[in-house]
Design an enzyme around this catalytic site. Structure first.
Site, PDB file in Angstrom:
ATOM      1  N   ASP A  65      53.703 -10.183   2.969  1.00 53.59           N
ATOM      2  CA  ASP A  65      54.984  -9.498   2.824  1.00 53.59           C
ATOM      3  C   ASP A  65      56.133 -10.497   2.714  1.00 53.59           C
ATOM      4  OD1 ASP A  65      53.907  -6.980   2.884  1.00 53.59           O
ATOM      5  OD2 ASP A  65      54.405  -6.572   4.971  1.00 53.59           O
TER       6      ASP A  65
ATOM      7  N   LYS B 105      48.919   1.005  -5.058  1.00 53.15           N
ATOM      8  CA  LYS B 105      49.099  -0.073  -4.080  1.00 53.15           C
ATOM      9  C   LYS B 105      48.602   0.480  -2.754  1.00 53.15           C
ATOM     10  CE  LYS B 105      52.571  -3.159  -2.001  1.00 53.15           C
ATOM     11  NZ  LYS B 105      51.963  -4.458  -2.373  1.00 53.15           N
ATOM     12  N   TRP B 106      47.400   0.088  -2.348  1.00 51.89           N
ATOM     13  CA  TRP B 106      46.693   0.666  -1.206  1.00 51.89           C
ATOM     14  C   TRP B 106      47.004  -0.171   0.026  1.00 51.89           C
ATOM     15  CZ3 TRP B 106      42.005   4.026  -1.983  1.00 51.89           C
ATOM     16  CH2 TRP B 106      41.396   4.398  -0.776  1.00 51.89           C
ATOM     17  N   ASP B 107      47.842   0.365   0.909  1.00 55.44           N
ATOM     18  CA  ASP B 107      48.315  -0.387   2.071  1.00 55.44           C
ATOM     19  C   ASP B 107      47.560   0.028   3.336  1.00 55.44           C
ATOM     20  OD1 ASP B 107      49.874  -2.283   3.365  1.00 55.44           O
ATOM     21  OD2 ASP B 107      51.768  -1.481   2.633  1.00 55.44           O
TER      22      ASP B 107
ATOM     23  N   ARG C 276      53.400   0.760  14.246  1.00 52.50           N
ATOM     24  CA  ARG C 276      54.264   1.212  13.148  1.00 52.50           C
ATOM     25  C   ARG C 276      54.371   2.745  13.127  1.00 52.50           C
ATOM     26  NH1 ARG C 276      54.247   1.878   7.153  1.00 52.50           N
ATOM     27  NH2 ARG C 276      56.141   0.940   6.329  1.00 52.50           N
TER      28      ARG C 276
ATOM     29  N   TRP D 158      51.337 -12.080  10.468  1.00 48.22           N
ATOM     30  CA  TRP D 158      52.159 -11.370   9.505  1.00 48.22           C
ATOM     31  C   TRP D 158      53.336 -12.248   9.071  1.00 48.22           C
ATOM     32  CZ3 TRP D 158      57.330  -9.860   9.881  1.00 48.22           C
ATOM     33  CH2 TRP D 158      57.785  -9.051   8.826  1.00 48.22           C
TER      34      TRP D 158
END
Length: 745
Positions: free
Chosen positions: A553, A481-483, A448, A203
């Site tokens: 990100d 926006k498919w997260d 998360r 990440w």
């Protein structure tokens, strides 16, 4: 989905009998020939020839894969390698097109299975073939075990890239359990000078380019995370010889079209033959086939060039644009986008979003997107996921007033969603705690502050589809926006029999694809971005159903040079979103100029993610100028031919890319200096890919060009003489456009 054209992946699956997809690709496939006398198949596509044949034992064996041969050139006969010793019998190291685990083989099999009666031996021999305008279908089988494997080959005549997949069918009267299932294997001839290039990351640090020599033994690239993952990406390139670079060298390259756990196994055997086998990850894998049942694999794509890794990337880019993306062969250009996350985070409300929309429109933005925080009890990442209803405290009259405002400002409207996840603190989880991946009476790990919905369940699949369908039906939305923000854990499926639970790895992804496909069919004007905490779900499977992807990100413009460079080895800038965000950047607390941030982001699909309400009038003017300039070059940047001129890998101080329009009418040069050192001059840039005999006029978007540089010169001049730029200080940048002129000076 566009009904006049389906992706290559969809075409292959449709031809194998998967329901719900168009019957055949509308675009042509390459010529495929069968020589009955020699029992050989030959595919000529682009600049390559691919050939395989049936040996005397009935095994399908690779014969050749490389530069295109003359039509009358022989490709040879299929003959197994001779026995090297008693430990390597005849047939043990045969470069099979698709190998079952059985007999004397020692190569990595494509298919390993066991049967209810205890048998684990599976030898796949040739049965028949069929050629049609959709490609080649070759049927293999083990008659004693009553197993059939249908191989499918579809070749793109423009790029020479071949898509391969398989369907495994159980025609026995007993249960067959699949322990390992690959889509295909690619075989390279014996040699000792191969090297492997691949992509690794984590990440905020995705897309690192790695290179290692191939030696006897094995290398596994994989994800065991339930999704594509950052650690490795399902792409490879193998070069031969010690002199390969961007513009020269033999390169075999490929990518797997699968968005779940995957594996690409690369080994060099005792005969120095190299074999690349890719498909479902065998870790924790088990897939039972009842009598009469079958399983379709993902598609494994691969190509070849003798013009270096740069050309390999350009071939992949063209293939993705024309044959993978749902709107290909001419997908829409990515609009200039604004995303409100950095400005508001979870503190979303209608008045401030309207202010942001007004400001974004004044800068020339074309799409306005509300990120996380618009739904349910979503005031942090601890609650609300799964409850896809508008928060009426934040939007008292729903989304319509804001959407109308955005449309009135001549922008399209989009929303962030994360539909595969659920917070324990949500109405959905309180109603359906059994809907998440879990093992009965075991812990349920959080990542998360959320858990993964078990999309393999039909009721969960239906809920996700219906929730999104309702959202899109009731609101005039153009973009999602498919997260997807965590890995799998406890991948159990207690509602099915224990011996069936490991099907979750396959069924989950199949249902994800089904949801996206049906949403596109019902809402053809809606575009989708694939995001997974950045670049954690980028692959040729998800790309067949989405319009763009989020590479990372990490929006630090200096880090992004390396991230975007690595991304470009496998994937086209046509789908690569890149945002201008605040300074100092939240990742490294590093300051950079607005010029540097814009130019870094203009190498892909341009977006803005900064809190633009804090920008000064001077910054507004700068942004407006760059947005306008970008619109004049974005067709070239997004869908042109990319040349990596100076590599930013390994923290190099320089970076330079050039994009050339498909018709050669324009080229765009981006150059960056991360750190000036010892008063050294920036390297002379030699352009590539121009028409040597045409004349091109340069104009600078930003930065200075050396005095005495001619305003107009031939393509040969710009490529051979080059151009010198005045880059000297830290985080300095330039962008220069070269437009073809008709006889002008």
């Amino acid at each position: 989905m566009n009904q006049t054209k389906t992706s290559m992946a969809a075409a292959i699956l449709a031809l194998l009998g998967t329901s719900g997809l168009a019957a055949k690709p509308a675009t042509p496939t390459a010529p495929i020939h069968y020589d009955a006398d020699h029992k050989t198949f030959r595919i000529d596509a682009g600049k390559i020839t691919y050939a395989f044949g049936v040996n005397d034992d009935g095994i399908l064996q690779t014969l050749y894969w490389g530069s295109r041969l003359a039509p009358d050139d022989a490709v040879g006969n299929a003959t197994p390698p001779k026995s090297r010793s008693a430990f390597d019998a005849i047939g043990a190291n045969t470069p099979q097109e698709y190998a079952g685990w059985g007999g004397p083989i020692t190569v990595m099999p494509d298919l390993k299975a066991h049967f209810a009666d205890g048998n684990r031996d599976l030898i796949l021999r040739y049965q028949n073939y069929k050629i049609d305008d959709g490609g080649l279908q070759v049927t293999l089988g083990d008659k004693a075990a009553k197993v059939t494997v249908i191989l499918r080959y579809v070749a793109d005549p423009a790029t020479g890239i071949i898509g391969r997949s398989a369907r495994i069918e159980n025609h026995a009267t007993q249960v067959m359990t699949l322990d390992r299932v690959a889509a295909a294997s690619w075989n390279l001839p014996a040699a000792t000078d191969y090297s492997l290039r691949y992509l690794t990351g984590t990440w905020a640090a995705e897309w690192h380019v790695r290179t290692r020599p191939l030696t006897p033994g094995a290398t596994d690239l994989e994800s065991r995370r339930g999704s594509t993952g950052d650690e490795n990406n399902p792409w490879f390139a193998i070069e031969r010889g010690g002199h390969w670079n961007e513009s020269q060298g033999h390169v075999w390259f490929g990518a797997l079209g699968w968005s779940g756990s995957w594996n690409i196994h690369i080994d060099q055997d005792v005969l120095n033959q190299v074999r690349i086998t890719g498909g479902f990850n065998p870790f924790d894998f088990s897939y039972r086939l009842q009598p009469g049942e079958g399983l379709d694999t993902p598609v494994f794509y691969a190509g070849y060039t003798d013009d270096g890794i740069g050309e390999a990337s350009r071939l992949m880019h063209r293939f993705e644009i024309t044959r993978i993306l749902p709107e290909g062969p001419k997908p829409k250009l990515r609009p200039v986008l604004y995303n409100s996350w950095e400005a508001t985070e979870f503190k979303v409300n209608e008045p401030e979003q309207e202010r942001l929309a007004e400001k974004a429109a004044s800068l020339g933005v074309e799409r306005f997107v509300i990120d996380d925080g618009w739904f349910g009890a979503r005031n942090s990442d601890k609650a609300g996921l799964g409850d896809w209803v508008v928060n009426r405290e934040k939007f008292p009259n729903g989304l319509k007033p804001l959407i109308d405002k955005v449309h009135g400002l001549k922008m399209s409207f989009g929303l962030w969603v994360e539909p595969e996840m659920v917070n324990p603190d949500s109405d959905l989880y309180r109603q359906h705690p059994d809907w998440v991946l879990n093992f009965q009476d075991r812990q349920r790990s959080l990542g998360r502050n959320q858990m993964v919905l078990n999309l393999a369940r039909q009721d969960v699949r239906d809920y996700v589809f219906n929730a999104l369908d309702k959202l899109l039906t009731e609101n005039d939305i153009q973009f999602l926006k498919w997260d997807y923000n965590r890995n799998w854990s406890e991948p159990g499926w207690p509602q099915v029999a224990p011996e069936e639970q490991q099907k979750v790895y396959v069924t989950y992804v199949q249902n994800l694809y089904d949801i996206m496909r049906r949403l596109r069919e019902r809402h053809p004007g809606v575009e989708i971005e694939s995001c997974s905490g950045g670049g954690g779900r980028v692959d040729l499977g998800i790309m067949g159903l989405t319009d763009e992807v989020w590479p990372s990100d990490n929006t630090d413009p200096s880090d992004r040079l390396s991230i975007q460079d690595g991304f470009s080895y496998a994937y086209t800038p046509a789908v690569m979103m890149a945002w201008v965000t605040g300074s100092p950047n939240w990742v490294n607390k590093r300051n950079s100029s607005l010029d540097f941030r814009f130019l870094s982001s203009m190498q892909g699909g341009l977006g803005i993610g900064a809190n633009i309400l804090e920008w000064t009038p001077a910054e507004d003017a700068t942004a407006r100028s760059y947005v306008e300039a970008y619109k004049g070059i974005r067709a070239t940047v997004q869908q042109g031919l990319l040349y990596r001129l100076l590599s930013p890998q390994e923290r190099a101080p320089y970076s330079a890319t050039e994009s050339v329009a498909a018709d050669g009418s324009q080229a765009v040069l981006f150059a960056f200096l991360r750190q000036g050192q010892e008063a050294q001059a920036y390297p002379t840039i030699h352009l590539q890919g121009l028409d040597a005999s045409s004349r091109y006029r340069y104009r600078a978007i930003h930065g200075t060009v050396a005095p005495g540089t001619p305003a107009v010169a031939s393509g040969a001049y710009w490529m051979s003489h080059g151009i010198d730029l005045g880059l000297h200080s830290d985080f300095d940048a330039a962008a220069v456009v070269f437009d073809r002129v008709n006889g002008g000076r």
